[in-house]
Design a protein around this motif. Sequence first.
Motif, PDB file in Angstrom:
ATOM      1  N   LEU A 122      -5.694   2.270  -7.778  1.00  0.00           N
ATOM      2  CA  LEU A 122      -5.847   3.539  -7.208  1.00  0.00           C
ATOM      3  C   LEU A 122      -7.362   3.275  -6.268  1.00  0.00           C
ATOM      4  CD1 LEU A 122      -6.259   7.150  -8.497  1.00  0.00           C
ATOM      5  CD2 LEU A 122      -7.655   6.428  -6.746  1.00  0.00           C
ATOM      6  N   ILE A 123      -7.254   3.178  -4.905  1.00  0.00           N
ATOM      7  CA  ILE A 123      -8.184   2.719  -4.212  1.00  0.00           C
ATOM      8  C   ILE A 123      -9.286   3.941  -4.024  1.00  0.00           C
ATOM      9  CG2 ILE A 123      -8.762   2.102  -1.954  1.00  0.00           C
ATOM     10  CD1 ILE A 123      -6.010   0.885  -1.728  1.00  0.00           C
ATOM     11  N   TYR A 124      -8.496   5.152  -3.393  1.00  0.00           N
ATOM     12  CA  TYR A 124      -9.292   6.418  -3.362  1.00  0.00           C
ATOM     13  C   TYR A 124      -8.657   7.751  -3.348  1.00  0.00           C
ATOM     14  CZ  TYR A 124      -8.979   6.146   1.714  1.00  0.00           C
ATOM     15  OH  TYR A 124      -8.714   6.133   2.858  1.00  0.00           O
ATOM     16  N   VAL A 125      -9.269   8.750  -3.706  1.00  0.00           N
ATOM     17  CA  VAL A 125      -8.741   9.922  -3.261  1.00  0.00           C
ATOM     18  C   VAL A 125      -9.490  10.765  -2.376  1.00  0.00           C
ATOM     19  CG1 VAL A 125      -7.959  12.302  -4.387  1.00  0.00           C
ATOM     20  CG2 VAL A 125      -7.514   9.973  -5.759  1.00  0.00           C
ATOM     21  N   GLU A 126      -8.839  11.386  -1.444  1.00  0.00           N
ATOM     22  CA  GLU A 126      -9.824  12.204  -0.549  1.00  0.00           C
ATOM     23  C   GLU A 126      -8.978  13.542  -0.272  1.00  0.00           C
ATOM     24  OE1 GLU A 126     -12.682  13.003   2.455  1.00  0.00           O
ATOM     25  OE2 GLU A 126     -12.337  11.239   1.193  1.00  0.00           O
ATOM     26  N   ILE A 127      -9.851  14.578  -0.510  1.00  0.00           N
ATOM     27  CA  ILE A 127      -9.322  15.999  -0.479  1.00  0.00           C
ATOM     28  C   ILE A 127     -10.200  16.627   0.907  1.00  0.00           C
ATOM     29  CG2 ILE A 127      -9.132  18.327  -1.434  1.00  0.00           C
ATOM     30  CD1 ILE A 127      -7.452  16.132  -2.476  1.00  0.00           C
ATOM     31  N   MET A 128      -9.536  17.164   1.782  1.00  0.00           N
ATOM     32  CA  MET A 128     -10.326  17.796   2.974  1.00  0.00           C
ATOM     33  C   MET A 128     -11.294  18.831   2.486  1.00  0.00           C
ATOM     34  SD  MET A 128      -8.483  20.267   5.903  1.00  0.00           S
ATOM     35  CE  MET A 128      -9.509  21.312   7.034  1.00  0.00           C
ATOM     36  N   PRO A 129     -12.489  18.545   3.122  1.00  0.00           N
ATOM     37  CA  PRO A 129     -13.745  19.151   2.363  1.00  0.00           C
ATOM     38  C   PRO A 129     -13.643  20.867   2.141  1.00  0.00           C
ATOM     39  CG  PRO A 129     -14.414  17.853   4.184  1.00  0.00           C
ATOM     40  CD  PRO A 129     -12.886  17.712   4.348  1.00  0.00           C
ATOM     41  N   LEU A 143      -3.892  10.213  -1.532  1.00  0.00           N
ATOM     42  CA  LEU A 143      -4.443   9.285  -2.627  1.00  0.00           C
ATOM     43  C   LEU A 143      -3.790   7.705  -2.139  1.00  0.00           C
ATOM     44  CD1 LEU A 143      -4.267   9.297  -6.228  1.00  0.00           C
ATOM     45  CD2 LEU A 143      -2.955   7.656  -5.116  1.00  0.00           C
ATOM     46  N   ASN A 144      -4.659   6.831  -1.951  1.00  0.00           N
ATOM     47  CA  ASN A 144      -4.125   5.610  -1.425  1.00  0.00           C
ATOM     48  C   ASN A 144      -4.184   4.606  -2.665  1.00  0.00           C
ATOM     49  OD1 ASN A 144      -3.905   6.211   1.061  1.00  0.00           O
ATOM     50  ND2 ASN A 144      -5.594   5.262   2.011  1.00  0.00           N
ATOM     51  N   MET A 145      -2.980   3.745  -2.607  1.00  0.00           N
ATOM     52  CA  MET A 145      -2.927   2.800  -3.924  1.00  0.00           C
ATOM     53  C   MET A 145      -2.395   1.534  -3.381  1.00  0.00           C
ATOM     54  SD  MET A 145       0.320   4.516  -5.901  1.00  0.00           S
ATOM     55  CE  MET A 145       1.227   5.986  -5.165  1.00  0.00           C
ATOM     56  N   LEU A 146      -2.685   0.538  -4.248  1.00  0.00           N
ATOM     57  CA  LEU A 146      -2.196  -1.050  -4.139  1.00  0.00           C
ATOM     58  C   LEU A 146      -1.258  -1.288  -5.020  1.00  0.00           C
ATOM     59  CD1 LEU A 146      -2.296  -3.620  -2.239  1.00  0.00           C
ATOM     60  CD2 LEU A 146      -4.236  -4.097  -3.677  1.00  0.00           C
ATOM     61  N   TYR A 147       0.048  -1.701  -4.940  1.00  0.00           N
ATOM     62  CA  TYR A 147       0.832  -2.317  -5.962  1.00  0.00           C
ATOM     63  C   TYR A 147       0.605  -3.727  -6.200  1.00  0.00           C
ATOM     64  CZ  TYR A 147       5.202  -3.580  -8.197  1.00  0.00           C
ATOM     65  OH  TYR A 147       6.060  -4.150  -9.057  1.00  0.00           O
ATOM     66  N   ALA A 156       4.488   1.290 -14.894  1.00  0.00           N
ATOM     67  CA  ALA A 156       3.180   0.494 -14.580  1.00  0.00           C
ATOM     68  C   ALA A 156       1.867   1.190 -15.070  1.00  0.00           C
ATOM     69  CB  ALA A 156       3.272   0.687 -12.945  1.00  0.00           C
ATOM     70  N   ILE A 157       1.117   0.266 -15.152  1.00  0.00           N
ATOM     71  CA  ILE A 157      -0.425   0.665 -15.708  1.00  0.00           C
ATOM     72  C   ILE A 157      -1.051   1.119 -14.375  1.00  0.00           C
ATOM     73  CG2 ILE A 157      -0.240  -0.837 -17.516  1.00  0.00           C
ATOM     74  CD1 ILE A 157      -2.172  -2.488 -16.085  1.00  0.00           C
ATOM     75  N   GLY A 158      -2.255   1.802 -14.468  1.00  0.00           N
ATOM     76  CA  GLY A 158      -2.987   2.392 -13.588  1.00  0.00           C
ATOM     77  C   GLY A 158      -4.293   1.776 -13.798  1.00  0.00           C
ATOM     78  N   LEU A 159      -4.870   1.617 -12.551  1.00  0.00           N
ATOM     79  CA  LEU A 159      -6.327   0.768 -12.681  1.00  0.00           C
ATOM     80  C   LEU A 159      -7.232   1.573 -11.605  1.00  0.00           C
ATOM     81  CD1 LEU A 159      -7.923  -1.725 -14.052  1.00  0.00           C
ATOM     82  CD2 LEU A 159      -7.077  -3.133 -12.041  1.00  0.00           C
ATOM     83  N   LEU A 160      -8.535   1.800 -11.713  1.00  0.00           N
ATOM     84  CA  LEU A 160      -9.366   2.289 -10.864  1.00  0.00           C
ATOM     85  C   LEU A 160     -10.936   2.012 -11.183  1.00  0.00           C
ATOM     86  CD1 LEU A 160     -11.221   5.069 -11.922  1.00  0.00           C
ATOM     87  CD2 LEU A 160      -8.865   5.840 -11.992  1.00  0.00           C
ATOM     88  N   ASP A 161     -11.610   2.099 -10.060  1.00  0.00           N
ATOM     89  CA  ASP A 161     -13.191   1.559 -10.242  1.00  0.00           C
ATOM     90  C   ASP A 161     -13.747   2.806 -10.200  1.00  0.00           C
ATOM     91  OD1 ASP A 161     -15.637   0.614 -10.351  1.00  0.00           O
ATOM     92  OD2 ASP A 161     -15.371  -0.373  -8.338  1.00  0.00           O
ATOM     93  N   PHE A 174       0.940  -1.067  -0.081  1.00  0.00           N
ATOM     94  CA  PHE A 174      -0.073  -0.023  -0.015  1.00  0.00           C
ATOM     95  C   PHE A 174       1.033   1.214   0.052  1.00  0.00           C
ATOM     96  CE2 PHE A 174      -2.896  -3.152   1.496  1.00  0.00           C
ATOM     97  CZ  PHE A 174      -4.071  -2.764   0.839  1.00  0.00           C
ATOM     98  N   HIS A 175       0.781   2.007  -0.844  1.00  0.00           N
ATOM     99  CA  HIS A 175       1.608   3.324  -1.121  1.00  0.00           C
ATOM    100  C   HIS A 175       0.410   4.399  -0.900  1.00  0.00           C
ATOM    101  CE1 HIS A 175       5.102   1.465  -3.177  1.00  0.00           C
ATOM    102  NE2 HIS A 175       4.278   0.427  -3.182  1.00  0.00           N
TER     103      HIS A 175
END
Length: 527
Positions: A106-113, A92-96, A137-142, A76-77
């Motif tokens: 790319l698990i999710y991106v969170e910005i302070m409201p 931004l949280n990601m899993l290698y 590396a390739i990127g993947l997200l849902d 987890f990076h």
Amino acid sequence: MTLSDQILEIRERMKKSGVGLKSTLSVIDMTFEDQIKRLDASSPYETFKDLSTLIDRTVRGAKIERFLPRDNSRHFHTLEIHTENGEILGYLNMLYIKRYVPCYYLIYVEIMPSFRGLGLGNKILNAFIEFLKERKAIGLLDNIVPREDAAYEIYTRLGWKALSDFVGNDIIKEWQNYMVFVPETVVSHSLKDHLIRILFNLKKKKAFINMHDNEDMVKRTIEEFHAVYETLTKLFNEELESGVSTPLMRFMFTRFTTKFLGFQRRITSLIGYTGGESLGQISFPDNIRNLSIQPYSQWQLDEEDAGIWGDEGALRSLPGKLKEEPTYFIESLPFYRRPYLYNYRENMKIWPQQALKISDLLSLGFDPSRLKEFRHKGQNYIFERISPIFFSSIVRQRTFLRKIEKSLSGLSIRGTTIRINPILLIFRDSGNIYVLRKQVEGIHSQEALDQIKTIPYLKEINRGINIDSVIVNTIKDTRDWLRKKFHSGFTQEIEDLTYFVPWDIENNLSKVHVHVSGVSLGTLWIA
């Protein structure tokens, strides 16, 4: 006193205390958000002199920092957005995933409201893309954002493509929202096969990913609560030391406490959360525990659009004092005797009184003053206090409930009659919104499920006839019927609906129908 006066006081206190920008915004968002959003301004922070300018300056100076996996979080990076002073504005949280072809999910991106909509989301996504290029590396997200939503284009503009562009349209339903970024530095002759293998591998890791996310979210949120708590004690240091309190001080500490308790309730159901020990970082000393609560606003806008909306017939019959001073009248009513108060009554041998303290909220685990009983002309009613930022959605919900009512015509689901508990009136006064409904012979479905899970004799009854499953399945089928009946035109309205199930409140017992063909609720109220 007006809302502008209170904002001026908060501004002066923050200036005097030397509180930083992030702490200032965190306190405002957690304790005063629904008040400042009542103001007609392009940014609610404009009311705090120079705050919008300071936000813009902070965003321009923000930098992206990358962190490798720590502790036991293998693969987890994290990318973090830091201010010049090192405060975190987003991440931004990601899993290698190293098998088949190097890939970062790319698990999710969170910005302070307070900093959303200012370009930081784009900034960290661009940093992620540069990271992918560097690592080949390739990127993947849902991407759960609907294609018709403007936010969907954030990814397409940055070069992300639909998964179907690489593997064709013959993909399973749960992969339909996935997007892929393939840097020019990546060369693969079997990308389609690699992507499918990666997705199957991700499917196996879903529970593990969710556990990590929940653990990370809990940690960050507790840190945020701790920071807000420290800031509040700085802002009201003189009062806390002298033992004198003001309505504003009580209001902000009450809001903090109710948000804290709400978070405490939610995390117990999270996958991967193992206990509440970390919440012990925040201890409430006696001078805060002994504060009287102030859960509602007392401050008018200079020209507030106060009023009453709804059934004119119901309005005409109401007491004059209620129509003239809604907040004063409603807040003086007794608490609704809901099952959540059952343990308190058993322990204290009385129902909680009106003059609650912060310590009472901590003991109860919620704020009972939000729901009030009102008996008028032989009929029992309930007033619910809600945040003023939900005013427009409550008006829409009232209209939608009437629409549903016309379509029911004796509808029965799983042997249960479906009824509507309509919103009779909506009151707006002194920065508060109150909703009036008739009291039904039931309780909120979530409250019922909580009672079934926690009260020993209800747990025993449930083991025999599975009341919880009956509640969950009946509501699920009702939601399915609503979606089929009203299609996608009322998606948000359907999501916002609540459900009430039959309950003996005095004895804290579920009232279900047990018959030869099975168990049913008898009645389900949609509200």
